[in-house]
Design a protein around this motif. Structure first.
Motif: not given
Length: 187
Positions: A69-74, A84-86, A126-135, A140-149
């Motif tokens: 259902h998901v993928y991990a990408v740099l 990276c992001m999931v 790690f900093n792990v999280g999502m920014n949901l919405g442009a504000v 890229i607010a239209a497609h959810l992604h979770q950051h892993i820093v």
């Protein structure tokens, strides 16, 4: 703009006030700043890079791992090496729109990314999280992604704090190979 030397030996005209600092230019960031490769609208067919990445091979797409259902990408514009992001395969904007299976696999691949980063690079935090919405800061607010820093002691040195520049010691393709090789096997 070309700098023209004035009659004073240390002064350049048209490039700012001389301050004895060297400049580290990062022109690849201009694509991000100008919104290159951002979706033109809210739909999956509107140029969404997160919808396009799974169509590429792993090396070209910088994909680290693929689930059902998901993928991990740099991250193409990383804050630190290994950032990276999931991302769900499905074009969905809000966390509340994920199915239970997508939510569970997003959490699982986040755990695996953290394990791979610890193994490959000795990440200490790690900093792990999502920014949901442009504000909220979503690029890229239209497609959810979770950051892993990944983070290391002293990684926020003078360059990002004073110089507003991030120094990345490795090419993204090399980072992808290193993390993909360290990716934990499915249990």
């Amino acid at each position: 703009m070309l700098a023209r030397m004035s009659s004073e030996p240390e002064q350049q005209i048209g490039v700012g006030t001389p301050d004895a600092f060297q400049r580290l230019w990062t022109p690849h960031r201009m694509a991000y700043i100008q919104g290159e490769n951002k979706p033109s609208g809210p739909g999956a067919g509107d140029g969404c890079p997160f919808c396009a990445i799974p169509q590429k091979d792993d090396e070209d797409g910088l994909v680290l791992a693929r689930g059902e259902h998901v993928y991990a990408v740099l991250n193409l514009y990383p804050y630190t090496g290994g950032h990276c992001m999931v991302v769900p395969f499905r074009h969905v904007a809000d966390y509340t729109e994920l199915t239970e299976a997508e939510t569970a696999e997003l959490a699982l691949l986040t755990q695996r990314a953290m394990t791979a980063l610890r193994t490959a690079s000795g990440a200490q935090g790690f900093n792990v999280g999502m920014n949901l919405g442009a504000v909220a800061g979503a690029g890229i607010a239209a497609h959810l992604h979770q950051h892993i820093v990944p983070r290391w002691g002293g990684d926020t040195n003078f360059m990002p704090v004073v110089g507003h520049t991030r120094v990345l010691p490795q090419l993204l393709a090399d980072t992808r190979r290193m993390l993909a090789a360290s990716w934990p096997a499915e249990n």
